[in-house]
Structures are given as structure tokens and as C-alpha cells.
Design a protein around this motif. Structure first.
Motif, short mmCIF file in Angstrom:
data_model
loop_
_atom_site.label_atom_id
_atom_site.label_comp_id
_atom_site.label_asym_id
_atom_site.label_seq_id
_atom_site.Cartn_x
_atom_site.Cartn_y
_atom_site.Cartn_z
N THR A 134 3.74 25.74 -43.99
CA THR A 134 3.73 25.54 -45.43
C THR A 134 2.47 25.14 -46.28
O THR A 134 2.53 25.09 -47.41
N VAL A 135 1.56 24.61 -45.20
CA VAL A 135 0.29 24.05 -45.86
C VAL A 135 -0.43 25.28 -46.79
O VAL A 135 -0.45 26.43 -46.14
N GLY A 136 -0.80 24.89 -48.02
CA GLY A 136 -1.69 25.69 -48.92
C GLY A 136 -1.10 26.99 -49.38
O GLY A 136 -1.73 27.85 -49.65
N LYS A 137 0.46 26.91 -49.55
CA LYS A 137 0.99 27.95 -50.27
C LYS A 137 2.34 27.23 -51.06
O LYS A 137 2.82 26.49 -50.44
N TRP A 138 2.98 28.23 -51.75
CA TRP A 138 4.04 27.84 -52.39
C TRP A 138 5.12 28.11 -51.42
O TRP A 138 5.16 29.11 -50.86
N ASN A 139 6.04 27.24 -51.42
CA ASN A 139 7.39 27.36 -50.37
C ASN A 139 8.68 26.98 -51.00
O ASN A 139 8.56 26.04 -52.18
N SER A 140 9.76 27.54 -50.72
CA SER A 140 11.03 27.17 -51.16
C SER A 140 11.74 25.96 -50.14
O SER A 140 11.83 26.26 -49.07
N TYR A 141 12.48 25.09 -51.02
CA TYR A 141 13.38 24.17 -49.95
C TYR A 141 14.82 24.19 -50.79
O TYR A 141 14.85 23.93 -52.08
N LYS A 142 15.64 24.37 -49.90
CA LYS A 142 17.00 24.26 -50.30
C LYS A 142 17.83 23.45 -49.34
O LYS A 142 17.85 23.45 -48.17
N ILE A 143 18.48 22.52 -50.21
CA ILE A 143 19.21 21.30 -49.47
C ILE A 143 20.75 21.43 -49.93
O ILE A 143 20.96 21.30 -51.16
N THR A 144 21.53 21.45 -49.04
CA THR A 144 23.15 21.34 -49.46
C THR A 144 23.60 20.09 -48.71
O THR A 144 23.87 20.10 -47.50
N CYS A 145 24.39 19.37 -49.44
CA CYS A 145 24.94 18.04 -49.16
C CYS A 145 26.41 18.39 -49.63
O CYS A 145 26.77 18.28 -50.93
N LYS A 146 27.38 18.49 -48.70
CA LYS A 146 28.76 18.57 -49.04
C LYS A 146 29.69 17.92 -48.19
O LYS A 146 29.63 18.01 -46.77
N SER A 147 29.97 16.72 -48.61
CA SER A 147 30.97 15.70 -47.92
C SER A 147 30.02 15.11 -46.70
O SER A 147 28.94 14.82 -46.96
N ASN A 148 30.20 15.39 -45.44
CA ASN A 148 29.31 14.99 -44.26
C ASN A 148 28.39 16.07 -43.81
O ASN A 148 27.85 15.76 -42.73
N HIS A 149 28.37 17.08 -44.31
CA HIS A 149 27.68 18.20 -43.63
C HIS A 149 26.48 18.39 -44.87
O HIS A 149 26.49 18.73 -45.89
N ILE A 150 25.48 18.45 -43.91
CA ILE A 150 23.97 18.62 -44.65
C ILE A 150 23.34 19.83 -43.78
O ILE A 150 22.96 19.75 -42.62
N ARG A 151 22.54 20.54 -44.86
CA ARG A 151 21.97 21.69 -44.24
C ARG A 151 20.68 21.95 -45.27
O ARG A 151 20.73 21.46 -46.36
N THR A 152 19.61 22.42 -44.58
CA THR A 152 18.36 22.77 -45.30
C THR A 152 17.77 24.08 -44.86
O THR A 152 17.85 24.54 -43.81
N TRP A 153 17.27 24.60 -45.80
CA TRP A 153 16.56 25.85 -45.79
C TRP A 153 14.93 25.76 -46.26
O TRP A 153 14.95 25.21 -47.44
N ILE A 154 14.12 26.30 -45.40
CA ILE A 154 12.73 26.37 -46.19
C ILE A 154 12.43 27.94 -45.85
O ILE A 154 12.33 28.65 -44.87
N ASN A 155 11.97 28.37 -47.28
CA ASN A 155 11.55 29.80 -47.46
C ASN A 155 12.71 30.62 -46.64
O ASN A 155 12.51 31.79 -46.00
N GLY A 156 14.02 30.29 -46.84
CA GLY A 156 15.25 31.29 -46.67
C GLY A 156 15.67 30.93 -45.01
O GLY A 156 16.49 31.49 -44.67
N LYS A 157 14.69 30.09 -44.35
CA LYS A 157 14.93 29.94 -42.79
C LYS A 157 15.74 28.67 -42.72
O LYS A 157 15.44 27.68 -43.13
N LEU A 158 16.96 28.63 -41.93
CA LEU A 158 17.66 27.49 -41.80
C LEU A 158 17.10 26.51 -40.97
O LEU A 158 16.54 26.94 -40.00
N THR A 159 16.53 25.11 -41.39
CA THR A 159 15.82 24.22 -40.42
C THR A 159 16.69 23.14 -40.12
O THR A 159 16.07 22.41 -39.18
N ALA A 160 17.84 22.73 -40.79
CA ALA A 160 18.55 21.76 -40.17
C ALA A 160 20.05 22.00 -40.54
O ALA A 160 20.38 22.54 -41.59
N ASP A 161 20.87 21.49 -39.66
CA ASP A 161 22.20 21.70 -39.68
C ASP A 161 23.07 20.52 -39.17
O ASP A 161 23.24 20.54 -38.16
#
Length: 192
Positions: A134-161
Motif C-alpha cells: 500500500t505504500v506510496g499510493k491511494w488504497n481503499s479500506y472497507k471494514i464491516t462489523c456486524k454483531s461478533n463478525h468482523i471483516r476487512t478488505w483492502i483494495n477489494g481483497k479480503l484481508t481479515a475475517d
């Protein structure tokens, strides 16, 4: 006739309100310049440059944090880290004192000494499912928290679930620490 015409216009305004996304489930921009809905804490410098929120650290640690607690939501934003910055997005922070045990920390630090806590991880809870650069460029981060389920995506790639019952609601914060600079823009939240 006037009464029915007034009712017709009111009904039309309600439909317009709902169709424009201004209802309960609307996406809201947070960390807006000159807003009293957030504050800054610590030794990093935070300023607005146009529509960019820029965090600069000369070695100290600092945060911007919402005044409101959030429970179930999708948070989306764009970020631009330089090579020195250690940054992150903290969600469901129990207190206004930040830690990765009293918050979920979604890390932004490609060069973390412990690569299991690098960009895309949820620090101390989940290593990244994929490595993203991600260094030196624009990136997107998406985080979803629903009840006890947490997911993250960076640049459309699932990085945590993960499923985790530790924190059900809390503040949201952005971090700048280590010598470097991080830029954020389009920080939006949609509650559900």
C-alpha cells in the motif's frame, strides 16, 4: 384542494428523502473539517488539506477519534501511507484511551517488524489473509462489523475475517505514529 395538494407534496418530499439515501441507513462522512463530532489526542499532528485529513508523526503517537460510539456498521475510506508511517484504523474502542486490546486495530504498516501484524491484519487477533502493498499510493479500506463478525478488505481483497465477542461497540479512531505521514479521504460510515 389545497389540503390534498399539500399532502401530495409532503408525500413526494418523503419519497425524495428516502430515495436520496438520507434515511436511517444512509452513509455518513465522518472526520469532517470544522466538525465537533471528533477530537484529536496525542503528539501527532492532524490537519486538513482540502478534502484530505493528513496525520504526521515525528515519532510521537496520535489519533483522531469520534465522539460517538458505533456498534454495527460498514466503514469505508481511502488511505495513502508513506514508507515510514505506522498507522491504523481502530474500531469499537471501549474507552477514549487507545490500545489494540480495548479496540480492534486494522493495521496500516507494510513494513511492520512482525509481518503477522502488517497492513490488513487485525492486530493481536488475526494475521492478514493476503499481503497487500500500500505504500506510496491511494488504497481503499472497507471494514464491516456486524454483531461478533468482523471483516476487512483492502483494495477489494479480503484481508481479515474473524468472529470475536470482546467488543460490541465503541469509538472509531485513525492513527499516526512512527516518523511519517498518512493521508485519509472519503471516510464514510453506514450503520445498520
Amino acid at each position: 384542494m389545497i389540503k390534498s395538494l399539500t399532502s401530495f407534496w409532503l408525500f413526494g418530499l418523503v419519497l425524495l428523502f428516502i430515495s436520496c439515501g438520507l434515511g436511517k441507513d444512509a452513509e455518513k462522512v465522518i472526520f469532517v473539517k470544522d466538525s465537533n463530532e471528533w477530537f484529536q489526542e496525542g503528539r501527532a499532528s492532524w490537519k486538513f488539506d482540502g478534502d484530505l485529513l493528513v496525520g504526521t508523526s515525528l515519532g510521537g503517537s496520535g489519533f483522531v477519534m469520534t465522539n460517538k460510539k458505533y456498534q454495527n456498521f460498514t466503514l469505508s475510506l481511502e488511505f495513502y501511507p508513506d514508507s515510514g508511517i505506522n498507522s491504523g484504523i481502530f474500531v469499537r474502542c471501549k474507552n477514549k484511551e487507545i490500545s489494540n486490546t480495548d479496540c480492534y486495530e486494522m493495521n496500516i504498516w507494510d513494513f511492520h517488524p512482525d509481518q503477522e501484524s502488517r497492513t490488513g491484519s487485525i492486530v493481536t487477533r488475526s494475521k492478514p489473509l493476503v499481503n497487500v502493498e500500500t505504500v506510496g499510493k491511494w488504497n481503499s479500506y472497507k471494514i464491516t462489523c456486524k454483531s461478533n463478525h468482523i471483516r476487512t478488505w483492502i483494495n477489494g481483497k479480503l484481508t481479515a475475517d474473524i468472529y470475536d465477542d470482546d467488543l460490541s461497540q465503541g469509538y472509531i479512531a485513525l492513527q499516526a505514529t512512527e516518523p511519517g505521514r498518512i493521508k485519509f479521504r472519503n471516510v464514510k460510515i453506514k450503520e445498520f
